[in-house]
Design an enzyme around this catalytic site. Structure first.
Site, PDB file in Angstrom:
ATOM      1  N   ALA B  45      23.619 -52.446 -33.097  1.00 12.92           N
ATOM      2  CA  ALA B  45      23.251 -52.263 -31.689  1.00 12.92           C
ATOM      3  C   ALA B  45      23.535 -50.801 -31.394  1.00 12.92           C
ATOM      4  O   ALA B  45      24.658 -50.327 -31.608  1.00 12.92           O
ATOM      5  CB  ALA B  45      24.082 -53.164 -30.777  1.00 12.92           C
ATOM      6  N   GLU B  46      22.522 -50.068 -30.908  1.00  9.30           N
ATOM      7  CA  GLU B  46      22.677 -48.612 -30.833  1.00  9.30           C
ATOM      8  C   GLU B  46      23.703 -48.166 -29.796  1.00  9.30           C
ATOM      9  O   GLU B  46      24.100 -47.010 -29.782  1.00  9.30           O
ATOM     10  CB  GLU B  46      21.334 -47.917 -30.605  1.00  9.30           C
ATOM     11  CG  GLU B  46      20.645 -48.197 -29.291  1.00  9.30           C
ATOM     12  CD  GLU B  46      19.636 -49.333 -29.418  1.00  9.30           C
ATOM     13  OE1 GLU B  46      19.812 -50.185 -30.312  1.00  9.30           O
ATOM     14  OE2 GLU B  46      18.691 -49.373 -28.600  1.00  9.30           O
ATOM     15  N   ASN B  47      24.156 -49.078 -28.957  1.00 13.33           N
ATOM     16  CA  ASN B  47      25.231 -48.711 -28.042  1.00 13.33           C
ATOM     17  C   ASN B  47      26.586 -48.720 -28.730  1.00 13.33           C
ATOM     18  O   ASN B  47      27.595 -48.373 -28.104  1.00 13.33           O
ATOM     19  CB  ASN B  47      25.247 -49.641 -26.823  1.00 13.33           C
ATOM     20  CG  ASN B  47      25.330 -51.092 -27.214  1.00 13.33           C
ATOM     21  OD1 ASN B  47      24.567 -51.563 -28.062  1.00 13.33           O
ATOM     22  ND2 ASN B  47      26.250 -51.820 -26.625  1.00 13.33           N
ATOM     23  N   GLY B  48      26.629 -49.095 -30.023  1.00  8.15           N
ATOM     24  CA  GLY B  48      27.875 -48.863 -30.755  1.00  8.15           C
ATOM     25  C   GLY B  48      28.479 -50.008 -31.535  1.00  8.15           C
ATOM     26  O   GLY B  48      29.708 -50.094 -31.652  1.00  8.15           O
ATOM     27  N   SER B  87      26.652 -43.513 -33.544  1.00 12.03           N
ATOM     28  CA  SER B  87      25.595 -44.530 -33.627  1.00 12.03           C
ATOM     29  C   SER B  87      24.246 -43.878 -33.935  1.00 12.03           C
ATOM     30  O   SER B  87      23.483 -44.365 -34.773  1.00 12.03           O
ATOM     31  CB  SER B  87      25.519 -45.309 -32.311  1.00 12.03           C
ATOM     32  OG  SER B  87      24.691 -46.434 -32.470  1.00 12.03           O
TER      33      SER B  87
END
Lengths: 222, 218
Positions: B45-48, B87
């Protein structure tokens, strides 16, 4: 050691007319809602520029800030969850600049890390490249993306110690770490505030030297 | 089986054991429900988060564990968290094996338009531009035609681009189409009951036909 613990009202007084304010968080995750609410409700600084990944959602205080008419410029990567930001963009009531999310993160990092900019292949061949310098490195084109800095950063963490060392849990790290490096005055709202030495150095996510003020908003005692 | 399920079932076959995968919000995320039992992927998930697990139950909901759509999720054993800079270093640096995203238009050069309709809808590109430039393989999951019945697969995209020359494979309810650099679009698989002509008629660019053309099996 100076006591960094202050109230949200006092912390947001650092924001002046015309300032650029970074707001950490990814949607509701890691969003410093208490600080933004204080900025909206207890302070009148106007003509603000806001740097935020997404300008939050309609349930967050940043929605009220964007709606207040006090925000004239917005830098973000995704605004689909805050219809007011979209309205400001469409009506041109505010200048809304959109960047690829990784580019936004790197622009902020460049601001905090003393770099003159970053070169990224992201945005080449799209409207993102408009007005930007293109540089060829070994046969591949890159965009020069310039640094972003702020007067004040409002961020959120789980825990702070007296030196401002922060622990941020889970996916709430997002932009909170990099924004802590890139502003002149950095305020962190935290659930917990502990004595120096109570955070294991192995567990510090954000070094305290970046943090100017802590606003304790939770009831957690550790 | 509806079209969306058909599409994501076919996409789930593309994942190999050990792949690092980033799935766009919406239809692409549904693909996790159809991954074969012997294939284990690391979902980013690109938010981390690397190692996103199933959706959180009400009791598990934690604002410090959300995915890029803002939904509460759990983590798999072996997961890790990181900030947005790291990320997107994972993403831009070529450490994501597959990203699956939706699209408004794709063209025969692998150009992708997915993030804005001028004057109508400008939600922002979020992480999509970084993902399609950085991931080793870009798979598009979408309806073959738009709401007006017009082709979304074109000779040249008309809408503002997300990136150029990035799409490798398009999976729709009608077909699996591979982008062959310098040559164009290769029809590789076709939905049961459809003819090559049916697919060509719904496509705005000329299709090359794979010598190994087969029916989509999901």
């Amino acid at each position: 050691m100076n006591n960094k613990l202050i109230s949200a009202e006092d912390a947001v007084k650092k924001v002046k007319d015309g300032d650029t304010v970074m707001v950490g968080g990814f949607l509701a995750g890691g969003h410093p809602d208490h600080l933004v609410r204080a900025l909206v409700e207890t302070h009148s600084a106007d003509n603000l520029s806001i740097i935020s990944n997404d300008t939050g959602t309609t349930e967050l205080s940043i929605y009220k800030l964007v709606k207040s008419g006090r925000v004239k410029r917005i830098y973000a990567s995704y605004i689909g969850s805050n219809p007011e930001t979209g309205r400001l963009l469409m009506t041109k009531e505010a200048e809304v600049s959109l960047f690829p999310q990784g580019t936004l993160a790197e622009k902020i990092r460049a601001g905090g890390a003393g770099l003159g900019g970053v070169l990224t292949p992201v945005g080449i061949g799209t409207i993102v490249e408009e007005g930007k310098r293109k540089i060829d490195i070994d046969g591949r084109e890159y965009l020069l993306e310039l640094p972003l800095k702020a007067d004040v950063a409002l961020i959120r963490a789980h825990k702070a110690d007296e030196a401002g060392n922060l622990v941020i849990n889970g996916s709430s790290r997002n932009f909170n770490f990099v924004m802590a490096m890139a502003a002149d005055y950095v305020v962190a709202e935290t659930d917990a505030y502990v004595k120096l030495g109570e955070i294991d150095p192995n567990h510090v996510n954000v070094p305290g030297i970046f943090i100017d003020a802590i606003v304790k908003v939770g009831d957690t005692h550790e | 089986m509806n079209n969306r399920e058909f599409i994501v079932r076919r996409i789930a076959q593309e994942f190999k054991d050990g792949d690092v995968v980033n799935l766009g919000v919406g239809m692409p995320t549904m693909a996790v429900d159809y991954i074969p039992a012997n294939v284990h992927i690391m979902l980013q998930a690109e938010n981390g988060i690397l190692g996103v697990g199933p959706k959180a139950t009400k009791a598990q909901e934690n604002i410090d564990c959300i995915d890029s759509g803002g939904s509460y999720v759990t983590t798999m054993t072996g997961a890790c968290y990181f900030d947005s800079v790291l990320s997107f270093s994972i993403i831009r640096g070529g450490h994501v094996d597959i990203t699956v995203l939706g699209a408004l238009e794709v063209d025969e050069n692998g150009n992708l338009a997915s993030w804005m309709i001028p004057g109508k809808k400008v939600p922002g590109m979020g992480g999509a531009m970084d993902l399609v430039v950085g991931a080793k393989r870009v798979i598009i999951a979408m309806d073959h035609v738009n709401k007006d019945g017009k082709p979304k697969i074109l000779k040249n995209c008309k809408l503002p681009l997300t990136a150029v020359n990035v799409v490798k494979t398009i999976v729709t309810e009608m077909a699996v189409i591979d982008v062959i650099p310098g040559k164009g679009l290769m029809l590789s698989e076709i939905a049961p009951g459809l003819s090559v002509e049916d697919v060509q008629k719904a496509t705005g660019a000329e299709l090359l036909i794979s010598p190994n053309l087969k029916a989509i099996a999901v």
